[in-house]
Design an enzyme around this catalytic site. Structure first.
Site, PDB file in Angstrom:
ATOM      1  N   CYS A 167      28.354  17.754  29.542  1.00  0.00           N
ATOM      2  CA  CYS A 167      29.092  17.213  28.393  1.00  0.00           C
ATOM      3  C   CYS A 167      30.244  16.334  28.853  1.00  0.00           C
ATOM      4  O   CYS A 167      30.517  15.278  28.267  1.00  0.00           O
ATOM      5  CB  CYS A 167      29.614  18.338  27.499  1.00  0.00           C
ATOM      6  SG  CYS A 167      28.328  19.426  26.896  1.00  0.00           S
ATOM      7  N   ASP A 168      30.937  16.756  29.906  1.00  0.00           N
ATOM      8  CA  ASP A 168      31.988  15.926  30.485  1.00  0.00           C
ATOM      9  C   ASP A 168      31.417  14.620  31.014  1.00  0.00           C
ATOM     10  O   ASP A 168      31.964  13.538  30.765  1.00  0.00           O
ATOM     11  CB  ASP A 168      32.673  16.667  31.632  1.00  0.00           C
ATOM     12  CG  ASP A 168      33.749  17.624  31.167  1.00  0.00           C
ATOM     13  OD1 ASP A 168      34.337  17.394  30.101  1.00  0.00           O
ATOM     14  OD2 ASP A 168      34.003  18.607  31.879  1.00  0.00           O
ATOM     15  N   ILE A 169      30.332  14.721  31.762  1.00  0.00           N
ATOM     16  CA  ILE A 169      29.786  13.527  32.404  1.00  0.00           C
ATOM     17  C   ILE A 169      29.290  12.522  31.372  1.00  0.00           C
ATOM     18  O   ILE A 169      29.581  11.326  31.460  1.00  0.00           O
ATOM     19  CB  ILE A 169      28.666  13.921  33.378  1.00  0.00           C
ATOM     20  CG1 ILE A 169      29.266  14.689  34.567  1.00  0.00           C
ATOM     21  CG2 ILE A 169      27.909  12.691  33.877  1.00  0.00           C
ATOM     22  CD1 ILE A 169      28.240  15.329  35.469  1.00  0.00           C
ATOM     23  N   GLY A 172      32.122  10.796  29.694  1.00  0.00           N
ATOM     24  CA  GLY A 172      32.652   9.728  30.535  1.00  0.00           C
ATOM     25  C   GLY A 172      31.784   8.487  30.472  1.00  0.00           C
ATOM     26  O   GLY A 172      32.289   7.358  30.413  1.00  0.00           O
TER      27      GLY A 172
END
Length: 397
Positions: A167-169, A172
């Site tokens: 989810c972070d990647i 980004g």
């Protein structure tokens, strides 16, 4: 020439989503000024193990090719330095809790007054609007709340997260896309804008065909383990010495599997399996038949047969095996860079392959505050006396 050469990015983010975004901008040629808290810096500097001689390898994954400046946000002069950098920047990326930067006079409305062309990208767990805008967002919680975990894992097992902070990647990545779009718009209008990227939005968007299936039919999706909801055979199968993946995507590939790989051409004519819909509806029977056959030979035997027949399949590699595979070097999946402390350092390389404007040759992630003096001199034009005064006061480190 680099695609984003000359672009100046003020990076007020930490951990993964924001740094992943700004690292990509750096890969494409932007000058990224990573602003960190003196003393501690980015949270991931302390996330160990694994580490290399006491330095976090987590930090290394998302901070290559940047410059680090250590500024004390709680000091009024430190805040002014950030405002002065924002006046010179094209893009700001931040992932603070809602309202935190506004308290320091560093919110979007504050900075757009001094730089109307500024593109200000805010990354948060739940977005800057809505009933949950005040909450912090962490990848694991977002994987749980987005539905991703509910469709990941064995059929009868626990819901499972992915092995990386997906989810972070992807947030980004979405931030990079939005910033690039905003840069194109700015060329037309001369104005910057505010970008609101939420991890939850990004994760729900990742549901892709699962989301469209539910929204169109109202039927709750299920977990299929390593199998596929709509396509079969599309899963892991046992060989005599382990497992391998088969990914048959259409009828032509299935016929090739039957005739050229497992040498059972009658399977392709079986009414249960002759069509994609039939194979998906009768996946258990088909998997049982194929599993009995695949157990008779080794993984290498089957992978060679699949490759010869043009049927998609894959070896199930460890990370060690991935980076030892010839294609990892052929495609430049990792880079070896010079580093003051370690001499040589191997890092993941950018996955963006632009023929006309290649990505920047990676440089080692910065130590905390490594470029403080250089940035203050180059960007703000401060002299040695001003730098010494700021350092003595604790505004920078």
């Amino acid at each position: 020439m680099l695609a984003l050469e000359g672009l100046k990015v003020l990076d007020l983010s930490r951990v993964l989503a924001g740094p992943w975004c700004t690292q990509t901008l750096a890969d494409l040629g932007a000058d990224v000024w990573k602003v960190e808290n003196p003393g501690a810096g980015d949270d991931t500097r302390t996330w160990m193990p694994p580490d290399i001689n006491g330095e976090s390898t987590y930090f290394l994954c998302c901070n290559r090719s940047k410059r680090s400046i250590a500024v004390n946000f709680r000091d009024p002069e430190g805040q002014q330095l950030v405002r002065d950098m924002a006046a010179k920047a094209d893009v700001v990326v931040e992932n603070f809790r809602k309202g935190a930067l506004e308290r320091f006079g560093l919110g979007y409305e504050d900075l757009r007054k001094i730089n109307p062309r500024l593109i200000y990208c805010s990354i948060s767990g739940y977005g800057r609007t809505g009933s949950r805008a005040e909450e912090a967002g962490y990848d694991f919680a977002i994987q749980a709340e987005s539905g991703l975990m509910s469709i990941t894992g064995e059929v009868d097992g626990e819901p499972m997260k992915l092995g990386v902070a997906i989810c972070d990647i992807v947030s980004g990545m979405n931030a990079v896309q939005a910033i690039l779009a905003a840069l194109i718009v700015r060329e037309k209008t001369g104005e910057g804008q505010f970008i609101d990227i939420a991890l939850l939005d990004s994760a729900v968007n990742l549901l892709a065909n699962v989301a469209s299936g539910y929204l169109a039919t109202g039927k709750a999706p299920k977990r299929y383990g390593n199998a596929h909801a709509s396509v079969a055979p599309y899963q892991v199968f046992p060989a005599s010495d382990g497992s391998f993946a088969v990914a048959v995507g259409n009828d032509l590939q299935f016929r090739a599997l039957c005739s050229k790989v497992v040498h059972q051409p009658d399977l392709a004519e079986d009414p249960r399996f002759a069509t994609a819909h039939g194979r998906a509806s009768n996946r258990a029977e088909l998997a049982a038949i194929l599993s009995d056959i695949f157990r008779t030979k080794t993984k290498a035997d089957w992978f060679a047969a699949l490759k010869a027949a043009g049927v998609p399949g894959g070896q199930i590699r460890t990370v060690l095996e991935v980076f030892e595979a010839p294609e990892a070097r052929e495609r430049g999946m990792f880079a070896e860079v010079e580093d003051q402390r370690h001499g040589k350092l191997k890092l993941p390389a950018p996955a963006l392959n632009l023929r006309g404007t290649p990505t920047r040759k990676p440089s080692a992630p910065p130590r905390l505050g490594e470029h403080t003096d250089a940035i203050l001199r180059d960007v703000l034009g401060l002299d040695d006396e001003a730098l010494a005064r700021l350092r003595a006061k604790g505004a920078v480190a």
